[in-house]
Design a protein around this motif. Structure first.
Motif, PDB file in Angstrom:
ATOM      1  N   LYS A  87       0.821  -1.325   0.021  1.00 42.80           N
ATOM      2  CA  LYS A  87       0.123  -0.076   0.000  1.00 42.80           C
ATOM      3  C   LYS A  87       1.049   1.238  -0.072  1.00 42.80           C
ATOM      4  CE  LYS A  87      -4.187  -1.680   2.245  1.00 42.80           C
ATOM      5  NZ  LYS A  87      -5.041  -1.658   3.401  1.00 42.80           N
ATOM      6  N   VAL A  88       0.501   2.122  -0.937  1.00 45.34           N
ATOM      7  CA  VAL A  88       1.038   3.515  -0.605  1.00 45.34           C
ATOM      8  C   VAL A  88       0.068   4.614  -0.602  1.00 45.34           C
ATOM      9  CG1 VAL A  88       2.293   5.310  -2.159  1.00 45.34           C
ATOM     10  CG2 VAL A  88       3.090   2.702  -2.330  1.00 45.34           C
ATOM     11  N   GLN A  89       0.268   5.310   0.401  1.00 43.49           N
ATOM     12  CA  GLN A  89      -0.673   6.715   0.658  1.00 43.49           C
ATOM     13  C   GLN A  89       0.073   8.053   0.607  1.00 43.49           C
ATOM     14  OE1 GLN A  89      -3.623   6.453   3.404  1.00 43.49           O
ATOM     15  NE2 GLN A  89      -3.854   4.330   3.769  1.00 43.49           N
ATOM     16  N   VAL A  90      -0.428   8.961  -0.279  1.00 45.91           N
ATOM     17  CA  VAL A  90       0.047  10.565  -0.139  1.00 45.91           C
ATOM     18  C   VAL A  90      -1.084  11.120   0.376  1.00 45.91           C
ATOM     19  CG1 VAL A  90       1.426  12.169  -1.397  1.00 45.91           C
ATOM     20  CG2 VAL A  90       1.812   9.832  -1.672  1.00 45.91           C
ATOM     21  N   PHE A  91      -1.066  12.029   1.258  1.00 43.10           N
ATOM     22  CA  PHE A  91      -2.256  12.769   1.785  1.00 43.10           C
ATOM     23  C   PHE A  91      -1.624  14.124   2.393  1.00 43.10           C
ATOM     24  CE2 PHE A  91      -1.491   9.679   4.798  1.00 43.10           C
ATOM     25  CZ  PHE A  91      -1.518  10.137   6.002  1.00 43.10           C
ATOM     26  N   GLY A  92      -2.768  14.907   2.383  1.00 36.19           N
ATOM     27  CA  GLY A  92      -2.443  16.136   3.177  1.00 36.19           C
ATOM     28  C   GLY A  92      -2.871  16.282   4.605  1.00 36.19           C
ATOM     29  N   LEU A  93      -1.779  16.774   5.264  1.00 35.32           N
ATOM     30  CA  LEU A  93      -2.303  16.536   6.765  1.00 35.32           C
ATOM     31  C   LEU A  93      -3.398  17.498   7.158  1.00 35.32           C
ATOM     32  CD1 LEU A  93       1.231  16.183   8.434  1.00 35.32           C
ATOM     33  CD2 LEU A  93      -0.484  14.301   8.076  1.00 35.32           C
ATOM     34  N   TYR A  94      -3.530  18.625   6.520  1.00 32.34           N
ATOM     35  CA  TYR A  94      -4.278  19.695   6.809  1.00 32.34           C
ATOM     36  C   TYR A  94      -5.445  19.925   5.707  1.00 32.34           C
ATOM     37  CZ  TYR A  94      -0.526  20.412  10.020  1.00 32.34           C
ATOM     38  OH  TYR A  94       0.641  20.357  10.898  1.00 32.34           O
ATOM     39  N   ALA A  96      -7.894  17.898   2.485  1.00 39.20           N
ATOM     40  CA  ALA A  96      -8.655  16.707   1.924  1.00 39.20           C
ATOM     41  C   ALA A  96      -7.816  15.762   0.842  1.00 39.20           C
ATOM     42  CB  ALA A  96     -10.099  16.919   1.657  1.00 39.20           C
ATOM     43  N   GLU A  97      -6.929  16.484   0.210  1.00 41.72           N
ATOM     44  CA  GLU A  97      -5.939  15.859  -0.876  1.00 41.72           C
ATOM     45  C   GLU A  97      -5.244  14.520  -0.404  1.00 41.72           C
ATOM     46  OE1 GLU A  97      -2.645  17.451  -3.864  1.00 41.72           O
ATOM     47  OE2 GLU A  97      -2.642  18.385  -1.886  1.00 41.72           O
ATOM     48  N   GLU A  98      -5.634  13.348  -1.289  1.00 43.37           N
ATOM     49  CA  GLU A  98      -5.173  12.090  -1.102  1.00 43.37           C
ATOM     50  C   GLU A  98      -5.022  11.267  -2.100  1.00 43.37           C
ATOM     51  OE1 GLU A  98      -6.328   8.516   2.227  1.00 43.37           O
ATOM     52  OE2 GLU A  98      -7.901  10.268   1.935  1.00 43.37           O
ATOM     53  N   PHE A  99      -3.894  10.159  -2.044  1.00 40.58           N
ATOM     54  CA  PHE A  99      -3.797   9.527  -3.200  1.00 40.58           C
ATOM     55  C   PHE A  99      -3.391   7.981  -2.628  1.00 40.58           C
ATOM     56  CE2 PHE A  99      -0.383   6.942  -5.455  1.00 40.58           C
ATOM     57  CZ  PHE A  99      -1.035   6.886  -6.590  1.00 40.58           C
ATOM     58  N   HIS A 100      -4.225   6.929  -3.214  1.00 42.89           N
ATOM     59  CA  HIS A 100      -3.837   5.471  -2.688  1.00 42.89           C
ATOM     60  C   HIS A 100      -3.780   4.671  -3.792  1.00 42.89           C
ATOM     61  CE1 HIS A 100      -6.098   6.038   1.211  1.00 42.89           C
ATOM     62  NE2 HIS A 100      -6.587   7.034   0.744  1.00 42.89           N
ATOM     63  N   GLU A 101      -2.728   4.104  -3.662  1.00 44.45           N
ATOM     64  CA  GLU A 101      -2.212   2.804  -4.521  1.00 44.45           C
ATOM     65  C   GLU A 101      -1.990   1.654  -3.792  1.00 44.45           C
ATOM     66  OE1 GLU A 101      -2.464   1.411  -7.714  1.00 44.45           O
ATOM     67  OE2 GLU A 101      -1.999   3.537  -8.525  1.00 44.45           O
ATOM     68  N   THR A 102      -2.115   0.487  -4.506  1.00 42.71           N
ATOM     69  CA  THR A 102      -1.947  -1.051  -3.846  1.00 42.71           C
ATOM     70  C   THR A 102      -1.196  -1.623  -5.097  1.00 42.71           C
ATOM     71  OG1 THR A 102      -3.727  -0.903  -2.558  1.00 42.71           O
ATOM     72  CG2 THR A 102      -2.601  -3.100  -2.664  1.00 42.71           C
ATOM     73  N   PHE A 103       0.032  -2.231  -4.521  1.00 47.91           N
ATOM     74  CA  PHE A 103       1.113  -2.675  -5.602  1.00 47.91           C
ATOM     75  C   PHE A 103       1.030  -4.287  -4.908  1.00 47.91           C
ATOM     76  CE2 PHE A 103       2.587   1.507  -5.495  1.00 47.91           C
ATOM     77  CZ  PHE A 103       2.860   1.716  -6.957  1.00 47.91           C
ATOM     78  N   ASP A 104       1.447  -5.278  -6.028  1.00 46.74           N
ATOM     79  CA  ASP A 104       1.549  -6.501  -5.993  1.00 46.74           C
ATOM     80  C   ASP A 104       2.565  -7.069  -5.280  1.00 46.74           C
ATOM     81  OD1 ASP A 104       3.369  -6.073  -7.597  1.00 46.74           O
ATOM     82  OD2 ASP A 104       2.468  -7.472  -9.244  1.00 46.74           O
ATOM     83  N   CYS A 105       3.566  -6.155  -4.596  1.00 50.02           N
ATOM     84  CA  CYS A 105       4.964  -6.415  -4.016  1.00 50.02           C
ATOM     85  C   CYS A 105       5.001  -5.392  -2.805  1.00 50.02           C
ATOM     86  CB  CYS A 105       5.980  -6.527  -4.836  1.00 50.02           C
ATOM     87  SG  CYS A 105       6.349  -4.693  -5.632  1.00 50.02           S
ATOM     88  N   PRO A 106       5.740  -5.659  -1.904  1.00 50.11           N
ATOM     89  CA  PRO A 106       6.254  -4.773  -0.794  1.00 50.11           C
ATOM     90  C   PRO A 106       6.892  -3.533  -1.316  1.00 50.11           C
ATOM     91  CG  PRO A 106       6.878  -6.940  -0.259  1.00 50.11           C
ATOM     92  CD  PRO A 106       6.587  -7.058  -1.672  1.00 50.11           C
ATOM     93  N   ILE A 107       6.152  -2.435  -0.876  1.00 46.07           N
ATOM     94  CA  ILE A 107       6.971  -1.242  -1.254  1.00 46.07           C
ATOM     95  C   ILE A 107       7.816  -0.464  -0.113  1.00 46.07           C
ATOM     96  CG2 ILE A 107       6.645   1.345  -1.961  1.00 46.07           C
ATOM     97  CD1 ILE A 107       5.890  -0.583  -4.173  1.00 46.07           C
ATOM     98  N   LYS A 108       9.041  -0.780  -0.532  1.00 45.99           N
ATOM     99  CA  LYS A 108       9.969  -0.277   0.836  1.00 45.99           C
ATOM    100  C   LYS A 108      10.250   1.137   0.916  1.00 45.99           C
ATOM    101  CE  LYS A 108      11.130  -4.757   1.650  1.00 45.99           C
ATOM    102  NZ  LYS A 108      10.761  -5.136   2.793  1.00 45.99           N
ATOM    103  N   ILE A 109      10.101   1.868  -0.208  1.00 48.13           N
ATOM    104  CA  ILE A 109      10.190   3.492   0.042  1.00 48.13           C
ATOM    105  C   ILE A 109       9.288   4.201  -0.907  1.00 48.13           C
ATOM    106  CG2 ILE A 109      12.257   5.069  -1.201  1.00 48.13           C
ATOM    107  CD1 ILE A 109      13.254   3.378   1.155  1.00 48.13           C
ATOM    108  N   VAL A 110       8.862   5.363  -0.137  1.00 50.97           N
ATOM    109  CA  VAL A 110       8.126   6.525  -0.720  1.00 50.97           C
ATOM    110  C   VAL A 110       8.765   7.631  -0.607  1.00 50.97           C
ATOM    111  CG1 VAL A 110       6.706   6.667   1.252  1.00 50.97           C
ATOM    112  CG2 VAL A 110       5.850   7.332  -1.093  1.00 50.97           C
ATOM    113  N   ALA A 111       9.026   8.974  -1.374  1.00 56.28           N
ATOM    114  CA  ALA A 111       9.567  10.017  -1.238  1.00 56.28           C
ATOM    115  C   ALA A 111       8.591  11.072  -1.899  1.00 56.28           C
ATOM    116  CB  ALA A 111      11.015   9.839  -1.654  1.00 56.28           C
TER     117      ALA A 111
END
Length: 809
Positions: A87-94, A96-111
């Motif tokens: 699972k990868v999520q990118v969202f705004g803390l303050y 409503a902006e949000e992005f979700h994505e699920t891959f078929d392998c472990p995701i070690k890194i996000v930047a």
């Protein structure tokens, strides 16, 4: 825990509060640091937002499995999270902006892009088997693109400015996001290490400097612009490795600290009991990079919870750039390392008992230190010195440390008394601003009085008299003098105490008894002339010269009669006084001149004759009687001549002194023909006298008178020479007379000419002059008419017609 003399560079504390609560039930897997807050990911798929004290401010349930990476943009408003279940999520803390994505392998890194908050930088990268770049495009759709694949799993990504650095199984790459070109590939040194067990650590020191740590190797790379002439088909940037060195242990994390590096190391050691390799405490080292090696600045072993079970991959090092805070993350513990401030430095110095340095450091940084007070450090320093027996140094430091605090001063004095060291602190006690209680000073003085008279005297001299109760100290000194009445030190000190107390009479008595040099200064300073009226003999005995000068200078306060009366039983001192008085003024002591004749005759004969000559009040008969009694010939001769009895005086010179030269000299002074006759008659039968007369008589008496009286046949020594001298003297007289006559004639002529010239000069006559007879102006009103005026040389003027006739009286 470092017991060496080297001061540590960092200090450590556990992140507690909410973190402790989280890690009791869960385990930390990753953490990201922002200057405003912390973001902690756990093995149970939770993300916690924490304040800098570790308190939980927000909680996100992201996944049921381990959180691998949390990424924040520079503003701290957007967060990217990836987990072991893909699972990868990118969202705004303050927002409503949000992005979700699920891959078929472990995701070690996000930047996420450092400037994700801006609309045209909505980008982030993920790393699993591929390095994917997601960009938000038209209609807010996210478009993925592959940046790199084919070299195994992406292990680490760090995004700084327009540069992305990532590590895979083969090495480290850097991508320029502007040109979308890879500009370097830094291969992995030790390929034997499993990349999943010993992951790569990446850290951007600034926008163009990347620090790489992998295994036990560190490389510092600098991104540089390529010169236009070198480009051809090459990227416009290239990377140069400026520092490269190996470390002793495996690297778990890196962070910059000014121009130095902070390295978190995983350590394995052999157990002495089991003789097997086991995990040791991790180390946090500060090193100074050198081109081919490094210099260790400090090294600390950290006791984190559960370190025995942790692997290299379980540790992470994150840092806050603004505050130089370093966070060491392990599954069961989060430790914060901070640069030591001046308070910590002082703590360390105090711990090492370096009190002098601690005091100096506190004084230099007194505006910035919060925990320590200069006074407290100073008091600890004094205690330390006292405990070590350095009493004098401790007392000296009291001056600087205690300052004007009278309570602390008094406390320290009593403490020094308890340990028997009052003497040590006595020299440093304040004497002005502040002043302590009189009891304190009296206590110190009593201590000295019991054991050290000289020290006591020094304190009395140095301390102002108003510091203590003078009466109490005087009594104490008097009591000690009863045991030792002749002790000069105590007597001198008692005199000083009497002076402070304005009991000058008593002080004077002691000074005179001791013959102390300050006695005259004391009399002058405090005008004690009334106190010395009956002590004149003592003063004269001590220093007659100074005493007489003082008495004569202050004649208005102590009369001459009083002094003479006081010295009646000490005639030798009386003479000294009257002699100096006579030298100053011949008339002031005239009533004592008769007495002085005897005193001079007894104690100072050389000055008797000058006294007789200079005194006009001396009774001559009395003087003659005394001189004749004592057979003082010269004085008797003078008195006889002064009384008009020159013949007796001359006879005495001839008979008593038998000194022809003196007799001739006397006859010359008297200039009396009869005396010369007496002198010739007395000398005529004495050849040596005749010779003396012949040699000296020529200019005063006619030598023929003497020569005619010399008997024929008398043998006179050097007669020829004497006669020649008479003739020479006569010739000399003639020459002198002629020379004088010539001079007189020349002078008379010169003066006559001068008078003539003067009388020949014109005399000014103007309208102010009047006729001495008619008293009208000498000049007529009409000067054109003729007129006659007679003007005398004495400046008297007459009209001719007014001039008195010759028979006028």
């Amino acid at each position: 825990e470092d017991e060496s003399e080297e001061e540590p560079k960092l200090k450590y504390e556990r992140l507690s509060n909410g973190v402790t609560e989280i890690l009791q039930k869960d385990a930390a897997s990753c953490m990201t640091v922002h200057e405003k807050f912390l973001a902690l990911g756990t093995h149970y798929g939770k993300v916690y937002l924490l304040d800098v004290q570790g308190n939980i401010t927000q909680k996100f349930d992201v996944s049921p499995v381990k959180i691998n990476q949390i990424s924040l943009d520079e503003s701290g408003e957007h967060m990217g999270v990836c987990s072991e279940d893909g699972k990868v999520q990118v969202f705004g803390l303050y927002s409503a902006e949000e992005f979700h994505e699920t891959f078929d392998c472990p995701i070690k890194i996000v930047a996420v892009h450092p400037h994700f908050v801006r609309s045209h930088f909505k980008q982030f990268v993920t790393g699993g088997k591929k390095l994917l770049l997601y960009e938000r495009g038209w209609m807010n759709r996210w478009k993925p693109s592959v940046l790199h694949e084919g070299e195994g799993n992406i292990r680490n990504v760090k995004w700084r400015g327009h540069l992305i650095a990532w590590a895979n199984n083969m090495g480290v790459k850097i991508l320029d996001m502007i040109s979308k070109q890879r500009i370097t590939n830094v291969p992995r040194d030790d390929i034997s290490l499993r990349p999943d067990m010993y992951p790569c650590s990446l850290c951007w020191k600034d926008n163009l400097t990347l620090i790489i740590g992998w295994g036990n190797s560190v490389k510092i790379c600098s991104v540089k612009e390529r010169h236009a002439s070198e480009m051809r088909d090459l990227p416009n940037r290239y990377v140069e490795i400026v520092f490269q060195f190996d470390t002793e242990f495996y690297i778990s994390g890196l962070a910059p600290l000014c121009d130095q590096l902070v390295i978190l190391s995983y350590v394995k050691e052999v157990s002495e009991k089991m003789e097997v390799e086991c995990c040791a405490r991790p180390r946090l080292d500060i090193v100074q990079p050198l081109p081919e090696s490094c210099e260790e600045i400090s090294s600390d072993a950290l006791t984190v919870r559960g370190f025995q079970e942790n692997e290299c991959r379980d540790y992470h090092l994150e840092y806050s750039e603004g505050e130089s805070l370093f966070y060491i993350i392990s599954p069961r513990d989060v430790v914060v390392a901070k640069e030591r401030d001046q308070d910590d430095h002082i703590d360390w110095l105090l711990e090492k008992k370096k009190y002098e340095e601690a005091l100096m450091a506190a004084e230099i940084s007194q505006k910035t230190i919060k925990k320590h007070k200069i006074l407290d450090i100073g008091l600890a320093y004094i205690n330390h010195l006292v405990e070590n027996g350095e009493y004098d140094l401790a007392a000296r430091k009291c001056q600087k440390i205690l300052g004007k605090n009278t309570e602390l001063w008094e406390f320290e004095v009593y403490r020094f008394k308890e340990i028997g060291q009052l003497k040590a602190i006595s020299r440093y006690l304040p004497r002005r601003d502040p002043v302590l209680k009189p009891l304190i000073y009296e206590m110190v003085l009593h201590e000295f009085l019991e054991s050290d008279y000289e020290g006591f005297a020094t304190l009395i001299k140095e301390w102002p008299g108003d510091l203590y109760n003078n009466t109490i100290i005087v009594q104490a000194v008097v009591d000690h003098l009863k045991k030792d009445p002749q002790n000069r030190t105590l007597l001198r000190t008692l005199a000083e105490l009497y002076t402070y107390d304005q009991r000058y009479g008593r002080a004077l008595e002691i000074y005179l008894t001791l013959r102390h040099k300050d006695v005259f200064q004391l009399i002058h300073k405090h005008n004690l002339f009334s106190s010395i009226r009956d002590k004149i003999v003592l003063l004269m005995d001590f220093d007659s010269e100074k005493a007489v000068d003082m008495l004569l200078d202050n004649e208005d306060k102590i009369s001459i009669d009083r002094v003479v009366e006081e010295l009646e039983n000490r005639p030798e001192l009386q003479h000294v006084y009257l002699h100096k008085l006579f030298k100053r003024d011949h008339h002031k002591g005239q009533r004592y001149h008769e007495k002085q004749i005897s005193l001079y005759a007894e104690y100072d004969r050389p000055n008797l004759l000058p006294f007789l000559r200079d005194s006009t009040h001396c009774p001559l008969e009395k003087a003659l009687e005394i001189c004749q009694q004592r057979n003082f010939v010269e004085e008797t001769v003078y008195l006889l001549s002064r009384m008009g009895n020159s013949r007796s005086a001359l006879k005495m010179i001839m008979e008593e002194l038998q000194d022809v030269d003196k007799a001739i000299e006397f006859a010359k002074e008297q200039d009396d023909g009869e005396l010369w006759e007496d002198l010739i008659l007395y000398s005529i039968d004495k050849p040596p006298f005749i010779t003396g007369l012949l040699n000296n008589i020529g200019t005063h008496v006619d030598p023929i008178l003497l020569i005619h009286r010399i008997k024929e046949g008398m043998e006179i020594p050097n007669l020829r020479d004497s006669l020649v001298k008479i003739l020479q003297d006569y010739n000399l007289q003639i020459l002198l007379r002629e020379g004088c006559k010539k001079i007189l004639v020349a002078d008379s002529l010169s003066l006559l000419k001068k008078m003539h010239r003067t009388q020949m000069k014109g005399v000014l006559v103007d309208e102010e002059n009047i006729c001495e007879s008619c008293l009208s102006p000498i000049l007529p009103p009409d000067a054109s008419k003729s007129f006659n005026v007679v003007v005398f040389h004495c400046r008297h003027m007459f009209h001719k017609e007014c001039l008195p006739v010759s028979n006028t009286v």
